[in-house]
Scaffold this motif. Structure first.
Motif, mmCIF file in Angstrom:
data_model
loop_
_atom_site.group_PDB
_atom_site.id
_atom_site.type_symbol
_atom_site.label_atom_id
_atom_site.label_comp_id
_atom_site.label_asym_id
_atom_site.label_seq_id
_atom_site.Cartn_x
_atom_site.Cartn_y
_atom_site.Cartn_z
ATOM 1 N N ASN A 17 2.714 -4.866 -11.715
ATOM 2 C CA ASN A 17 1.941 -5.886 -10.986
ATOM 3 C C ASN A 17 2.603 -7.246 -11.156
ATOM 4 O O ASN A 17 2.178 -8.060 -11.975
ATOM 5 C CB ASN A 17 0.495 -5.927 -11.493
ATOM 6 C CG ASN A 17 -0.406 -6.753 -10.595
ATOM 7 O OD1 ASN A 17 -0.019 -7.177 -9.505
ATOM 8 N ND2 ASN A 17 -1.634 -6.989 -11.045
ATOM 9 N N TRP A 50 -2.842 -0.417 -12.960
ATOM 10 C CA TRP A 50 -3.615 -1.244 -12.027
ATOM 11 C C TRP A 50 -4.231 -0.473 -10.872
ATOM 12 O O TRP A 50 -4.960 -1.057 -10.082
ATOM 13 C CB TRP A 50 -2.711 -2.341 -11.458
ATOM 14 C CG TRP A 50 -2.101 -3.212 -12.496
ATOM 15 C CD1 TRP A 50 -0.860 -3.097 -13.036
ATOM 16 C CD2 TRP A 50 -2.703 -4.335 -13.148
ATOM 17 N NE1 TRP A 50 -0.642 -4.079 -13.975
ATOM 18 C CE2 TRP A 50 -1.756 -4.854 -14.057
ATOM 19 C CE3 TRP A 50 -3.947 -4.972 -13.029
ATOM 20 C CZ2 TRP A 50 -1.998 -5.966 -14.853
ATOM 21 C CZ3 TRP A 50 -4.193 -6.072 -13.824
ATOM 22 C CH2 TRP A 50 -3.237 -6.556 -14.722
ATOM 23 N N SER A 51 -3.931 0.793 -10.727
ATOM 24 C CA SER A 51 -4.343 1.491 -9.507
ATOM 25 C C SER A 51 -5.796 1.940 -9.549
ATOM 26 O O SER A 51 -6.425 2.041 -10.609
ATOM 27 C CB SER A 51 -3.417 2.674 -9.217
ATOM 28 O OG SER A 51 -3.300 3.540 -10.315
ATOM 29 N N LYS A 52 -6.309 2.235 -8.367
ATOM 30 C CA LYS A 52 -7.742 2.456 -8.206
ATOM 31 C C LYS A 52 -8.248 3.721 -8.898
ATOM 32 O O LYS A 52 -9.425 3.799 -9.256
ATOM 33 C CB LYS A 52 -8.092 2.494 -6.708
ATOM 34 C CG LYS A 52 -8.014 1.129 -6.051
ATOM 35 C CD LYS A 52 -8.536 1.144 -4.632
ATOM 36 C CE LYS A 52 -8.581 -0.276 -4.070
ATOM 37 N NZ LYS A 52 -9.562 -1.127 -4.791
ATOM 38 N N ASN A 53 -7.401 4.715 -9.089
ATOM 39 C CA ASN A 53 -7.852 5.913 -9.785
ATOM 40 C C ASN A 53 -8.286 5.598 -11.210
ATOM 41 O O ASN A 53 -9.276 6.153 -11.718
ATOM 42 C CB ASN A 53 -6.749 6.972 -9.794
ATOM 43 C CG ASN A 53 -5.446 6.451 -10.356
ATOM 44 O OD1 ASN A 53 -4.799 5.596 -9.752
ATOM 45 N ND2 ASN A 53 -5.041 6.958 -11.520
ATOM 46 N N ASP A 97 0.817 -1.218 0.000
ATOM 47 C CA ASP A 97 0.000 0.000 0.000
ATOM 48 C C ASP A 97 0.851 1.269 0.000
ATOM 49 O O ASP A 97 0.321 2.368 -0.203
ATOM 50 C CB ASP A 97 -0.969 0.004 1.178
ATOM 51 C CG ASP A 97 -0.252 -0.006 2.527
ATOM 52 O OD1 ASP A 97 0.843 -0.584 2.602
ATOM 53 O OD2 ASP A 97 -0.800 0.554 3.483
ATOM 54 N N PRO A 156 0.707 2.830 -3.995
ATOM 55 C CA PRO A 156 -0.700 2.669 -4.389
ATOM 56 C C PRO A 156 -1.047 3.120 -5.801
ATOM 57 O O PRO A 156 -2.148 2.863 -6.279
ATOM 58 C CB PRO A 156 -1.434 3.541 -3.367
ATOM 59 C CG PRO A 156 -0.456 4.638 -3.080
ATOM 60 C CD PRO A 156 0.907 3.997 -3.123
ATOM 61 N N ILE A 157 -0.120 3.810 -6.465
ATOM 62 C CA ILE A 157 -0.402 4.372 -7.792
ATOM 63 C C ILE A 157 0.537 3.758 -8.826
ATOM 64 O O ILE A 157 1.737 3.633 -8.589
ATOM 65 C CB ILE A 157 -0.210 5.907 -7.789
ATOM 66 C CG1 ILE A 157 -1.143 6.595 -6.784
ATOM 67 C CG2 ILE A 157 -0.417 6.473 -9.189
ATOM 68 C CD1 ILE A 157 -2.595 6.613 -7.184
ATOM 69 N N ASP A 158 -0.022 3.357 -9.957
ATOM 70 C CA ASP A 158 0.810 2.972 -11.100
ATOM 71 C C ASP A 158 0.034 3.289 -12.373
ATOM 72 O O ASP A 158 -1.070 3.817 -12.322
ATOM 73 C CB ASP A 158 1.215 1.488 -11.034
ATOM 74 C CG ASP A 158 0.038 0.544 -11.069
ATOM 75 O OD1 ASP A 158 -0.712 0.564 -12.069
ATOM 76 O OD2 ASP A 158 -0.160 -0.226 -10.106
ATOM 77 N N ALA A 204 -3.323 8.517 -0.717
ATOM 78 C CA ALA A 204 -2.321 7.907 -1.600
ATOM 79 C C ALA A 204 -1.031 8.733 -1.616
ATOM 80 O O ALA A 204 0.078 8.181 -1.612
ATOM 81 C CB ALA A 204 -2.881 7.757 -3.008
#
Length: 591
Positions: free
Chosen positions: A529, A128-131, A120, A123-125, A169
């Motif tokens: 990932n 694959w990240s949630k944004n 965690d 958290p950003i890529d 994040a």
């Protein structure tokens, strides 16, 4: 008197028997309740899953999965159900329930194991990240509904919750910068434009303003004005500033700390994390070395088949030259309008339809569509499938990126349709969602080795489905297969053997016909990932092995439609459990 005593004794025996029967049934009944509770509580933890399934109860929620409070709640959830499962006597369960118990045990274990790592802090890529997931809902054409005034207000509430996650994040990445948990610079470069594109421009042209352009005519003028003002404020004063802040942070502060290394083992996550990722994504206990060697063997095997196709079409150069020929052959790029690409995929579907009944006894009722990938993520996205809703009212959607239509090469697109659409992801996911036998949690569960393995397996069925008549299309299937075999080599190379990004790119260019830009995007995907790319080939090879085992053991008794039913009726499960199920089916069918 004796008759009365005897009658009373018989009644007592029957009563005791019924009591014992109830006691025997109780665990099964409790287990059914346990599964229901697991599913319900799981939706509270992951409300986006509920939205995707067409369940609107949590449409305002977006939990901050990076917070300590959320992580504690998640750990308690899996721990509670892992403990409860230990008290269930499997001998009293039905076959479906036994499978559900085994799947649930696996799910609890793998999620609890994942929580022991500090992933965690990254958290950003770029993929694959949630944004990126969240942005797909903003346009109003995905699972988040925009049919009523309340729907529009629900999204505003959910956006506020998303922005809390986005701020956290940054905090997590700052912590990661101090402890070595950072992305490679080559990935940060790709992330910055994704945020920058949502931080500028006219409000009316912004992705998050899109639902306003499609408001239902039933809304009153007052409602339309209220929502227009609210969405204008949301875009101008919330979304754009938040994405600008993230873009600037990534470009300046985070980039300065970005690492030069490519593999995850070069971070504090180390080898242990990659071992976990292999287990998570292949659902096996294979080692990185075993997978690497398997990949090398598969690449060699598929290259020999490619040589045969090259000879068939009369190409005189070596295989690498043939790759370049296929990549740049303008005859394989016939499109001038994006609508022609969509029509091409529709034509593939029409060719396949008469053959589907010969191979599949069960077919999904959920409708299906082909769409262009949304422009905001099109440049860095791969083709993908979005499942329909559980009730079948929202179709399954195959998204294909078409950034430059004149360069859209169709040589590998028949197998792509089989994989992402029919009978790949659409059949497998929709049949699980429509099942009346599976408990709710298994209808939306995803194990990549099974799901992606099935989709890759379906690519090998092209000739059975009336496709691959053109040798270039068959070469496309081989190209897609070698692409997945290459993944076994480069993913393990990057994360376990010290390969650089450049080494992985060079190996891919040497062994497949993908364009260089596409290959670079793929290698960077694996960097972001670790382990996910292994799932396709590992799953495909297991399905091919199980089919061959059934054909050999059953001979004339082997029914390909029933084999596919046996595989698909389970929903996504770990490969070991699938193998046990198919072995049992073979044994029963053979007797």
């Amino acid at each position: 008197m004796r008759r009365l005593v005897l009658f009373s004794f018989i009644i007592l025996l029957i009563s005791c028997k019924n009591e014992n029967s109830k006691k025997e049934q109780a665990p099964a009944l409790n287990f059914a309740e346990l599964l229901k509770n697991y599913s319900e509580e799981g939706l509270e933890l992951d409300p986006m899953k509920a939205t995707n399934a067409g369940d609107s109860r949590f449409n305002t929620e977006y939990p901050n999965v990076l917070s300590d409070e959320y992580k504690a709640k998640k750990k308690a959830y899996y721990t509670k159900y892992k403990t409860a499962l230990a008290e269930i006597d499997a001998s009293l369960l039905t076959e479906t329930e036994k499978m559900s118990k085994a799947v649930l045990e696996w799910d609890c274990d793998i999620n609890l194991e994942a929580m022991t790592f500090k992933k965690d802090l990254m958290p950003i890529d770029q993929m694959w990240s949630k944004n990126l997931d969240f942005n797909q809902y903003a346009g109003g054409s995905n699972a988040q509904p925009f049919k009523t005034v309340q729907d529009y207000k629900d999204w505003l509430t959910r956006v506020d919750a998303y922005l809390v996650w986005l701020n956290t994040a940054i905090d997590k990445m700052k912590e990661g910068m101090e402890t070595g948990y950072v992305l490679p610079k080559s990935l940060i470069v790709k992330v910055v434009p994704q945020f920058k594109s949502l931080s500028e421009g006219n409000v009316e042209d912004h992705l998050y303003f899109s639902p306003i352009k499609n408001m239902p005519e039933s809304f009153t003028e007052a409602e339309q004005k209220e929502l227009t003002d609210a969405y204008t404020n949301m875009v101008q004063n919330k979304i754009m500033p938040a994405h600008k802040q993230m873009a600037e942070f990534l470009k300046v502060d985070y980039m300065a700390k970005g690492r030069a290394s490519s593999g995850i083992n070069e971070t504090p996550l180390g080898d242990a994390y990659y071992k976990h990722q292999i287990k998570k994504y292949t659902t096996t206990n294979m080692t990185a070395d075993e997978i690497h060697e398997l990949g090398l063997r598969e690449v060699a095997r598929i290259r020999s088949e490619m040589e045969a196709v090259k000879a068939e079409v009369g190409f005189k150069g070596d295989l690498k030259a043939f790759f370049d020929h296929v990549r740049t052959n303008k005859d394989l790029m016939p499109f001038t309008e994006r609508s022609q690409v969509i029509a091409f995929y529709d034509s593939i579907h029409q060719v396949m339809k008469p053959q589907i009944d010969k191979l599949f006894g069960n077919k999904p009722k959920t409708p299906f569509e082909v769409r262009r990938t949304e422009p905001f993520r099109e440049k860095s996205a791969a083709a993908n499938y979005n499942p329909g809703s559980l009730d079948g009212t929202r179709p399954g959607i195959f998204y294909t990126p078409i950034p430059v239509v004149e360069e859209y090469n169709l040589f590998d697109k028949e197998d792509l349709f089989l994989h992402e659409a029919i009978p790949g992801h659409h059949f497998q996911i929709s049949l699980a969602q429509e099942s009346t036998e599976l408990p709710d949690f298994r209808k939306t569960l995803w194990y990549s080795a099974y799901g992606e393995g099935w989709a890759l397996y379906t690519e090998s069925m092209g000739k059975e489905l009336g496709l691959y008549k053109d040798p270039y299309q068959y070469f496309g299937m081989l190209s897609s297969e070698i692409h997945r075999a290459i993944r076994l080599v480069v993913d393990t190379g990057l994360h376990a053997k010290g390969w650089t990004r450049e080494q992985a790119i060079a190996y891919s260019l040497e062994n497949e016909a993908e364009a260089e830009d596409s290959i670079i995007s793929e290698i960077e995907r694996y960097m972001a990932n670790p382990g996910q790319a292994l799932s396709y080939k590992i799953g495909q090879l297991k399905l091919i092995e199980l089919r061959a085992k059934g054909e050999e053991a059953l001979g004339d008794k082997f029914d390909i439609r029933e084999f596919h039913n046996q595989v698909l009726e389970t929903g996504c499960i770990p490969l070991q459990l699938l193998e046990e199920k198919i072995n049992t089916w073979i044994k029963k069918t053979g007797n």
